[in-house]
Enzyme design. Structure first.
Site, PDB file in Angstrom:
ATOM      1  N   ASP A  13       0.820  -1.216   0.000  1.00 17.56           N
ATOM      2  CA  ASP A  13       0.000   0.000   0.000  1.00 17.56           C
ATOM      3  C   ASP A  13       0.856   1.270   0.000  1.00 17.56           C
ATOM      4  OD1 ASP A  13      -2.389   1.424   0.017  1.00 17.56           O
ATOM      5  OD2 ASP A  13      -2.466   1.490   2.210  1.00 17.56           O
ATOM      6  N   ASN A  61     -10.952  -2.612  -4.658  1.00 20.93           N
ATOM      7  CA  ASN A  61     -10.226  -1.766  -5.620  1.00 20.93           C
ATOM      8  C   ASN A  61     -10.940  -1.683  -6.975  1.00 20.93           C
ATOM      9  OD1 ASN A  61      -6.945  -2.888  -4.447  1.00 20.93           O
ATOM     10  ND2 ASN A  61      -8.144  -1.094  -3.818  1.00 20.93           N
TER      11      ASN A  61
HETATM   12  C1  IPE Z   1      -5.261  -2.560   0.223  1.00 24.57           C
HETATM   13  O1  IPE Z   1      -4.970  -1.242  -0.049  1.00 24.57           O
HETATM   14  C2  IPE Z   1      -5.358  -3.333  -1.053  1.00 24.57           C
HETATM   15  C3  IPE Z   1      -4.094  -3.590  -1.720  1.00 24.57           C
HETATM   16  C4  IPE Z   1      -2.910  -3.270  -1.260  1.00 24.57           C
HETATM   17  C5  IPE Z   1      -4.181  -4.298  -2.981  1.00 24.57           C
HETATM   18  P1  IPE Z   1      -6.117  -0.146  -0.198  1.00 24.57           P
HETATM   19  O2  IPE Z   1      -5.438   1.137  -0.473  1.00 24.57           O
HETATM   20  O3  IPE Z   1      -7.121  -0.604  -1.170  1.00 24.57           O
HETATM   21  O4  IPE Z   1      -6.757  -0.174   1.258  1.00 24.57           O
HETATM   22  P2  IPE Z   1      -7.655   0.905   1.992  1.00 24.57           P
HETATM   23  O5  IPE Z   1      -8.687   1.371   1.011  1.00 24.57           O
HETATM   24  O6  IPE Z   1      -6.761   2.021   2.408  1.00 24.57           O
HETATM   25  O7  IPE Z   1      -8.212   0.195   3.167  1.00 24.57           O
HETATM   26  C1  IPE Z   2      -1.299   0.423  -3.958  1.00 27.55           C
HETATM   27  O1  IPE Z   2      -1.412   1.567  -3.192  1.00 27.55           O
HETATM   28  C2  IPE Z   2      -2.239  -0.628  -3.544  1.00 27.55           C
HETATM   29  C3  IPE Z   2      -3.292  -0.914  -4.518  1.00 27.55           C
HETATM   30  C4  IPE Z   2      -4.524  -0.855  -4.169  1.00 27.55           C
HETATM   31  C5  IPE Z   2      -2.952  -1.296  -5.856  1.00 27.55           C
HETATM   32  P1  IPE Z   2      -2.611   2.582  -3.344  1.00 27.55           P
HETATM   33  O2  IPE Z   2      -2.978   2.729  -4.781  1.00 27.55           O
HETATM   34  O3  IPE Z   2      -3.719   2.200  -2.442  1.00 27.55           O
HETATM   35  O4  IPE Z   2      -1.891   3.913  -2.832  1.00 27.55           O
HETATM   36  P2  IPE Z   2      -2.442   4.931  -1.772  1.00 27.55           P
HETATM   37  O5  IPE Z   2      -2.853   4.150  -0.565  1.00 27.55           O
HETATM   38  O6  IPE Z   2      -3.585   5.640  -2.416  1.00 27.55           O
HETATM   39  O7  IPE Z   2      -1.281   5.819  -1.495  1.00 27.55           O
HETATM   40 MG    MG Z   3      -4.036   2.508  -0.460  1.00 22.32          MG
END
Ligand code: IPE
Ligand code: IPE
Ligand code: MG
Length: 233
Positions: A13, A61
């Site tokens: 993340d 997502n």
């Molecule tokens: C969790 O990250 C999912 C992945 C890393 C694929 P998110 O960015 O989707 O999680 P939330 O929305 O902050 O909980």
């Molecule tokens: C990658 O990070 C995880 C996925 C969901 C692919 P994010 O795209 O959630 O990045 P942040 O949390 O918005 O910084």
């Molecule tokens: Mg994220």
């Protein structure tokens, strides 16, 4: 290193925030995130960790802007295609968690090819959560068992219907990106995992960050509800 986990799971993340901080589009963060994945994955296997699970795309997502999800799927397809050959030489077996049937056809093809190519490898397991959600996984398993006529479900039968059938639960779950939650990741399997959170954003995660997580893991006492010598005093 004292005590090495057999199975680590990573919630990758922070890609978007990493890119925004550089005034770049979120997709740039995702492409740098794939680089961090490659470095971390190969380092983990080189240390002797047997299973590496990663959360690449969650069921939640799917509600992101289409342009972002398309870019992410394209990056994952490229990575799986490229890494297939390396997995073959390094004897790594691919496993997928999640329903990939509605993902872009080229990604599905890359996945099927890599699954087939690496099916008999025994050197390590690379487990990717792709369109994965813990709740989805649990309901899918329950529905499969109900459809097979079961009236009662025990843990052993249930685990055989999970995407992780045959794999031990993660010993350590690592979440970079600063959030303190699981976001629907490996809900059943995480029951006794040690959790490690860091503010480092995923594209900045590297060998040194993995070492820190492993060092922290080495200090934890896993009790599984029991009384041990240490906590008896
Ligand atoms: C969790 O990250 C999912 C992945 C890393 C694929 P998110 O960015 O989707 O999680 P939330 O929305 O902050 O909980
Ligand atoms: C990658 O990070 C995880 C996925 C969901 C692919 P994010 O795209 O959630 O990045 P942040 O949390 O918005 O910084
Ligand atoms: Mg994220």
């Amino acid at each position: 290193m004292s005590k090495l986990p057999e199975h680590i799971a990573i919630i990758m993340d922070g890609n978007g925030r990493w890119a925004s901080a550089r005034l770049m589009p979120r997709s740039y963060g995702h492409s740098q995130g794939v680089k961090a994945l490659d470095v971390t994955l190969r380092y983990a296997f080189s240390l002797g960790i047997r299973i590496v699970s990663v959360y690449a795309f969650s069921t939640e997502n799917r509600s992101r802007p289409r342009a972002e999800t398309e870019r992410l799927f394209a990056l994952l397809r490229e990575y799986i295609d490229e890494y297939s050959d390396k997995m073959q030489t390094e004897k790594i077996k691919l496993n997928i968690m999640g329903d990939i049937s509605k993902l872009p056809a080229d990604l599905q093809t890359a996945v099927s090819k890599a699954l087939k190519l690496t099916a008999n490898n025994t050197g390590g397991i690379f487990n990717i959560g792709l369109n994965y959600g813990g709740r989805d996984e649990i309901l899918r398993a329950v529905n499969k068992l109900l459809a097979a006529g079961n009236k009662n479900i025990n843990a052993d039968e249930f685990e055989k219907e999970l995407y992780t059938a045959g794999l031990p639960d993660p010993d350590l779950i690592i979440r970079p990106g600063g959030e303190l939650r699981l976001s629907n990741f490996m809900l059943w399997q995480a029951a006794y995992s040690e959790l490690y959170f860091t503010d480092v954003l995923w594209p900045d995660f590297d060998k040194a960050e993995l070492q820190k997580a492993l060092q922290e893991y080495g200090k934890r006492e896993r009790r599984f509800g029991k009384v041990t010598e240490k906590n008896e005093k």
